[in-house]
Design a protein around this motif. Structure first.
Motif, short mmCIF file in Angstrom:
data_model
loop_
_atom_site.label_atom_id
_atom_site.label_comp_id
_atom_site.label_asym_id
_atom_site.label_seq_id
_atom_site.Cartn_x
_atom_site.Cartn_y
_atom_site.Cartn_z
N LEU A 11 -59.24 -33.26 -66.13
CA LEU A 11 -60.17 -32.72 -67.13
C LEU A 11 -59.43 -32.14 -68.32
N SER A 12 -58.22 -31.65 -68.11
CA SER A 12 -57.44 -31.07 -69.21
C SER A 12 -56.78 -32.14 -70.07
N GLY A 13 -56.83 -33.39 -69.64
CA GLY A 13 -56.21 -34.49 -70.37
C GLY A 13 -54.82 -34.83 -69.89
N ALA A 14 -54.25 -33.98 -69.03
CA ALA A 14 -52.91 -34.25 -68.50
C ALA A 14 -53.00 -35.30 -67.39
N VAL A 15 -51.97 -36.13 -67.31
CA VAL A 15 -51.92 -37.16 -66.27
C VAL A 15 -51.23 -36.58 -65.04
#
Length: 317
Positions: free
Chosen positions: A120-124
């Motif tokens: 959800l934070s955009g981090a993979v």
């Protein structure tokens, strides 16, 4: 009601992962397995509970860890998918081939896709590996390649002796001549011819002559080195190109072959046949401008060996 909705969603996701005909594996940043679908279970005999949260390299030590981590890095850092086809690497997970027992391959060929799974934070935080069974494609492609290789090999071979044929030998002779022009190495050419072939054919028939030609081919093949380029040039005439070999060495070999043939007996229709050969030898000379000049000198040496009474070796000056 919310609990029922969550269970329903979990059910259809599980059903989807179980029915899809590709492998799906999800790994976290430590390469621990988070998802292991039915396809992977079927082909590995490892159920999800056995591999969940375990490092994939520990369970499958034959995976090239450094290679796979390099491949996966763009998915983690650049959010970029990565594709690997079976021609680059036959497989990631070594699974048995589930084709019929007559299948020419022992393992499953695989195409794989590695793509990022963003949180959800955009981090993979995870990557998904999709494994496609590419065995049929590989079998077809490899079969065509093997057939083409066989056709190419057949096109180079003289069917009577299994030595090279004249066309392909001339190609190699020309290449070697050009190399000699650059390096001026002491290479040599030897031409061999069966003595009194017409008399043999007239007395015993052409099939007997073919048996003798085949026999000489076997003697030449056994007596020469792998680096020598041997062919049946035409009829009962053979040519042997000997790279990086001075004439003195070739003369010794030619005499050895001549003596071997002198003692050699072939059997045709229960008849023992003996024969002799004559041999002409010519070393490479840097002043030659065409390979045909080199061949002509060796061929003239062969003629002189015949004129000297046959069963002879003659070295061109």
């Amino acid at each position: 009601m919310a609990i029922d909705s969550s269970l329903a969603e979990m059910h259809w996701k599980h059903d989807l992962l179980g029915s899809i005909e590709v492998g799906i594996v999800v790994l976290d940043k430590k390469y621990n397995v988070q998802v292991w679908n039915q396809f992977m279970e079927n082909h590995s005999n490892i159920v999800p509970g056995m591999i969940q949260d375990k490092c994939v390299f520990d369970v499958f030590p034959d995976i090239d860890k450094d290679w796979f981590m390099r491949k996966a890095e763009p998915a983690f850092t650049l959010k970029s998918p990565v594709f690997v086809i079976w021609e680059q690497r036959p497989y990631l997970f070594k699974f048995d081939c589930n084709r019929p027992i007559t299948s020419p391959v022992s393992h499953m060929y695989q195409n794989i896709t590695i793509f990022p799974l963003a949180s959800l934070s955009g981090a993979v935080e995870q990557i998904c590996i999709i494994i496609y069974d590419a065995t049929n494609e590989a079998i077809n492609r490899l079969g065509v390649q093997e057939l083409n290789a066989q056709i190419e090999e057949i096109s180079r071979i003289d069917t009577l002796t299994t030595l090279l044929n004249r066309r392909y030998w001339l190609e190699q002779f020309d290449l070697e001549f050009k190399r000699e022009k650059r390096t001026e190495n002491p290479s040599s050419l030897m031409i061999l011819d069966i003595d009194n072939m017409k008399g043999i054919n007239d007395t015993y028939g052409y099939p007997a002559g073919d048996t003798i030609i085949n026999g000489l081919g076997k003697v030449i093949e056994k007596a020469t080195r792998e680096t020598d380029v041997c062919c049946r040039y035409e009829g009962q005439k053979f040519a042997v190109l000997m790279p990086d070999t001075p004439v003195a060495n070739v003369e010794f070999l030619a005499q050895r072959i001549r003596r071997l043939v002198e003692k050699f007996t072939v059997v045709h229709d229960q008849i023992n046949l003996n024969f002799t050969i004559s041999i002409g030898i010519a070393g490479f000379i840097p002043t030659y401008t065409e390979c045909s000049q080199w061949f002509k000198v060796a061929d003239n040496a062969l003629r002189q060996a015949k004129e000297a009474g046959r069963n002879n070796v003659f070295v061109a000056e």
